[in-house]
Design an enzyme around this catalytic site. Structure first.
Site, PDB file in Angstrom:
ATOM      1  N   HIS A  53      -9.374  -2.198   6.579  1.00  0.00           N
ATOM      2  CA  HIS A  53      -8.161  -2.447   5.794  1.00  0.00           C
ATOM      3  C   HIS A  53      -7.947  -3.941   5.609  1.00  0.00           C
ATOM      4  CE1 HIS A  53      -4.290  -1.581   4.003  1.00  0.00           C
ATOM      5  NE2 HIS A  53      -3.760  -2.542   4.753  1.00  0.00           N
ATOM      6  N   SER A  54      -7.746  -4.362   4.368  1.00  0.00           N
ATOM      7  CA  SER A  54      -7.497  -5.750   4.006  1.00  0.00           C
ATOM      8  C   SER A  54      -8.662  -6.622   4.517  1.00  0.00           C
ATOM      9  CB  SER A  54      -6.129  -6.194   4.538  1.00  0.00           C
ATOM     10  OG  SER A  54      -5.670  -7.336   3.861  1.00  0.00           O
ATOM     11  N   MET A  55      -8.414  -7.635   5.323  1.00  0.00           N
ATOM     12  CA  MET A  55      -9.523  -8.436   5.824  1.00  0.00           C
ATOM     13  C   MET A  55     -10.579  -7.563   6.495  1.00  0.00           C
ATOM     14  SD  MET A  55      -9.600 -11.439   8.757  1.00  0.00           S
ATOM     15  CE  MET A  55      -9.667 -10.255  10.118  1.00  0.00           C
TER      16      MET A  55
END
Length: 256
Positions: free
Chosen positions: A89-91
């Protein structure tokens, strides 16, 4: 699972597949503590723990994302005795992708899927121009929302959290994609319907990073839709992994 990069909150030795989960910047392995309750017994959840938080609080922070991927891959390779899927998720989506690249040369690859959530494709990552001082980190966290914004409500907690957040934001901001062979496992890119930082158009750019199947999906919510509708997210993952779990029929997600 002991010290190192990986945490298994509910071991399932007989599982047919491992789902290895990578948290967002500022996040921790505990973000996935409740996921086993949403998944069938065929799936064991393994979460990545970055340094500088929770049980790794005293360890030095890592600033280079690709170097971090090198280190995580060593631990991941040790548990690839059965098929595995990666969720980031995300980074964490970029970290998962970089780990997948390092595993890919093995044939047949034990990786069956990469789920890239709420993060632009590696070749589309661009610097923000921010230095992420206190005010910029506060503004960034406030804009993203979700559980990551909780420290903003307590100044003492904020002071403890700020160095980790700043490090992670800078690490993600300084990441630069190095061109290479695409993955040989399918990629599903997932966006929150109301996330201005990662749109459906952004999701489609992940297609260039695999020679296998690709799909872009969206779920209700913003950047942290994964916290808002975890049951729907897990159901989506299971839908895509069904063939790797039970050839006789669909494996249903458990809600609760």
């Amino acid at each position: 699972m002991g010290p190192g990069w990986l945490r298994t909150f509910r071991p399932r030795p007989a599982a047919r597949l491992r789902l290895i989960c990578f948290p967002n910047a500022g996040g921790a392995a505990s973000a996935f503590r409740d996921w086993p309750g949403l998944l069938p017994p065929q799936v064991e959840v393994v979460a990545v723990q970055y340094p500088g938080r929770q049980d790794r609080y005293g360890e030095p922070l890592v600033r280079d994302l690709t170097a971090m991927a090198d280190a995580i891959t060593e631990d991941v390779m040790a548990i690839l005795d059965r098929p595995a899927a990666l969720f980031g998720h995300s980074m964490g989506a970029i970290a998962a992708f970089e780990v997948a690249r390092r595993v890919r040369p093995r044939y047949p690859s034990p990786l069956v899927h990469l789920f890239a959530s709420a993060r632009k494709a590696p070749d589309a990552c661009e610097p923000t121009g921010l230095e992420f001082d206190d005010d910029e980190v506060r503004a960034f966290v406030r804009r993203l929302g979700g559980s990551g914004a909780v420290p903003l409500q307590d100044e003492e907690l904020w002071r403890l959290t700020l160095p980790m957040l700043r490090n992670d934001f800078l690490m993600a901001d300084e990441y630069r994609y190095t061109p290479g062979a695409p993955l040989t496992c399918p990629i599903t890119a997932i966006s929150g319907e109301n996330d201005p930082a990662f749109t459906a158009a952004d999701a489609r750019r992940w297609a260039a990073h695999t020679v296998a199947g690709f799909e872009a999906r969206s779920l209700p919510g913003g950047h942290f839709y994964n916290e808002e509708v975890p049951g729907e997210l897990v159901a989506l993952l299971l839908e895509r992994l069904d063939g790797d779990l039970d050839g006789s029929g669909r494996v249903e997600a458990r809600h609760g």
